[in-house]
Design a protein around this motif. Structure first.
Motif, PDB file in Angstrom:
ATOM      1  N   SER A   9       1.059  -1.173   0.396  1.00 18.24           N
ATOM      2  CA  SER A   9       0.083  -0.236   0.194  1.00 18.24           C
ATOM      3  C   SER A   9       0.658   1.216  -0.161  1.00 18.24           C
ATOM      4  N   CYS A  11       0.295   3.739   0.206  1.00 11.73           N
ATOM      5  CA  CYS A  11      -0.069   5.513   1.281  1.00 11.73           C
ATOM      6  C   CYS A  11       0.068   4.789   3.047  1.00 11.73           C
ATOM      7  N   ARG A  14       4.187   5.625   3.011  1.00 11.77           N
ATOM      8  CA  ARG A  14       4.410   7.333   3.331  1.00 11.77           C
ATOM      9  C   ARG A  14       3.844   6.894   5.220  1.00 11.77           C
ATOM     10  N   ARG A  52     -12.901   0.996   4.982  1.00  9.51           N
ATOM     11  CA  ARG A  52     -12.202   0.224   3.997  1.00  9.51           C
ATOM     12  C   ARG A  52     -10.680   0.606   3.595  1.00  9.51           C
ATOM     13  N   THR A  53     -10.113   0.661   4.114  1.00 10.93           N
ATOM     14  CA  THR A  53      -8.597   1.721   3.786  1.00 10.93           C
ATOM     15  C   THR A  53      -7.661   1.344   5.067  1.00 10.93           C
ATOM     16  N   PRO A  55      -3.003   3.488   5.375  1.00  9.00           N
ATOM     17  CA  PRO A  55      -3.110   2.730   6.938  1.00  9.00           C
ATOM     18  C   PRO A  55      -4.188   3.337   7.431  1.00  9.00           C
ATOM     19  N   GLN A  70      -6.153   8.120   6.924  1.00  6.22           N
ATOM     20  CA  GLN A  70      -5.810   9.552   5.745  1.00  6.22           C
ATOM     21  C   GLN A  70      -4.739   8.864   6.446  1.00  6.22           C
ATOM     22  N   SER A  71      -3.938   9.322   5.404  1.00  2.13           N
ATOM     23  CA  SER A  71      -1.959   8.652   5.528  1.00  2.13           C
ATOM     24  C   SER A  71      -1.596  10.405   5.467  1.00  2.13           C
ATOM     25  N   MET A  72      -2.546  11.400   4.796  1.00 10.79           N
ATOM     26  CA  MET A  72      -2.103  13.426   5.285  1.00 10.79           C
ATOM     27  C   MET A  72      -2.255  13.424   6.020  1.00 10.79           C
ATOM     28  N   GLN A 110      -2.819   7.869  -6.841  1.00 11.10           N
ATOM     29  CA  GLN A 110      -3.489   6.854  -5.690  1.00 11.10           C
ATOM     30  C   GLN A 110      -4.907   6.871  -5.749  1.00 11.10           C
ATOM     31  N   ALA A 116      -9.973  -0.394  -4.891  1.00 10.15           N
ATOM     32  CA  ALA A 116     -11.525  -0.473  -4.995  1.00 10.15           C
ATOM     33  C   ALA A 116     -12.183   0.219  -6.787  1.00 10.15           C
TER      34      ALA A 116
HETATM   35  N1  LIG Z   1      -6.370   8.891   0.441  1.00  9.56           N
HETATM   36  C1  LIG Z   1      -6.255   7.423   1.923  1.00  9.56           C
HETATM   37  C2  LIG Z   1      -6.515   6.542   0.699  1.00  9.56           C
HETATM   38  C3  LIG Z   1      -5.948   4.970   1.257  1.00  9.56           C
HETATM   39  C4  LIG Z   1      -6.131   3.648   0.338  1.00  9.56           C
HETATM   40  O1  LIG Z   1      -6.505   3.943  -0.411  1.00  9.56           O
HETATM   41  N2  LIG Z   1      -5.265   2.995   0.658  1.00  9.56           N
HETATM   42  C5  LIG Z   1      -5.582   1.756   0.105  1.00  9.56           C
HETATM   43  C6  LIG Z   1      -4.148   1.172  -0.161  1.00  9.56           C
HETATM   44  S1  LIG Z   1      -3.237   2.704  -0.445  1.00  9.56           S
HETATM   45  C7  LIG Z   1      -6.574   1.144   0.532  1.00  9.56           C
HETATM   46  O2  LIG Z   1      -6.611   0.430   1.558  1.00  9.56           O
HETATM   47  N3  LIG Z   1      -7.491   0.174  -0.837  1.00  9.56           N
HETATM   48  C8  LIG Z   1      -8.352  -1.351   0.163  1.00  9.56           C
HETATM   49  C9  LIG Z   1      -8.826  -1.174  -0.859  1.00  9.56           C
HETATM   50  O3  LIG Z   1      -9.315   0.071  -2.006  1.00  9.56           O
HETATM   51  O4  LIG Z   1     -10.207  -1.871  -1.132  1.00  9.56           O
HETATM   52  C10 LIG Z   1      -4.891   7.593   2.094  1.00  9.56           C
HETATM   53  O5  LIG Z   1      -4.019   8.697   2.474  1.00  9.56           O
HETATM   54  O6  LIG Z   1      -4.917   7.000   3.240  1.00  9.56           O
END
Ligand SMILES: N[C@@H](CCC(=O)N[C@@H](CS)C(=O)NCC(=O)O)C(=O)O
Length: 213
Positions: A9, A11, A14, A52-53, A55, A70-72, A110, A116
């Motif tokens: 991942s 994010c 980061r 559901r993401t 980090p 949300q990484s930021m 990203q 997803a």
């Molecule tokens: N804007 C969010 C994006 C988080 C994100 O999309 N993470 C991805 C991995 S980089 C994820 O968990 N995806 C799971 C999915 O799409 O099911 C962040 O910066 O943390």
């Protein structure tokens, strides 16, 4: 601190870089995004993070469990709590530039290559890999053009900033989608400078406990 993370991942990567740079002790809680429909989609994980993401950062303080996704937002929190080394420069213009460059991977690449999104694109009958490659190329073109006149050793001058933290994982993703990086010499040069730092090297996907061959 505990970081819910997936080895590939971008994010999560980061946040791993920032934790390493700032010397913050942490444990990793691997969340497998693919296996059995993805651990991020289980009721247990959705309860903690409804989007559901990964980090997601979790820690206990004053008898309470705190969570941030949300990484930021996580990076901004770490910056306040562990100010050294600073990832946002103090100079207002340099700070805004670093943030601007970080936002290209964060908001223009990203989200469009996310798992997803790719799954939906594929389900709708399109070539999800070509889709992701397109958005990587478009975003990296912009990043190279913005960075070229202002880069030093790193994307904004000679200190690591939030922009570099977002760059390195994005280039890894771009390679996975088959993007030719030769038109982006500033980005690949800065990537090399980052990779020479131990904090970046330790955050790489293949060095994570959940890495797969
Ligand atoms: N804007 C969010 C994006 C988080 C994100 O999309 N993470 C991805 C991995 S980089 C994820 O968990 N995806 C799971 C999915 O799409 O099911 C962040 O910066 O943390």
């Amino acid at each position: 601190m505990k970081l819910y993370s997936y080895w590939r991942s971008s994010c999560s990567w980061r946040v791993r870089i920032a934790l390493n740079l700032k010397g913050v002790k942490h444990a990793l809680a691997p969340i497998h995004l693919m296996r059995e429909g993805g651990v991020q989609n289980t009721a247990e994980y959705r309860e903690m993070n409804p989007l559901r993401t990964v980090p997601m950062l979790e820690w206990e303080e004053d008898g309470q469990v705190h969570r941030l996704a949300q990484s930021m937002a996580i990076l901004a929190y770490l910056e306040e709590r562990y100010p050294k080394p600073a990832l946002w420069p103090k100079d207002p213009l340099a700070k805004a530039r670093a943030w601007m460059l970080a936002e290209i991977p964060n908001s223009a690449i990203q989200p469009l290559q996310n798992l997803a999104v790719m799954q939906k694109v594929k389900a709708d009958g399109a070539d999800s890999n070509a889709w992701s490659k397109h958005w990587n190329e478009r975003g990296l073109e912009a990043l190279e053009a913005w960075a070229r006149p202002i880069a030093g050793t790193f994307l904004v001058g000679d200190q690591v900033t939030i922009a570099d933290v977002c760059l390195v994982p994005q280039l890894y993703s771009a390679r996975r989608f088959g993007v030719d990086l030769s038109p982006f010499p500033t980005l690949t040069r800065v990537e090399q400078a980052c990779e020479a730092l131990d904090a970046f090297a330790r955050a790489r996907p293949e060095r994570q406990p959940d890495a797969e061959s």
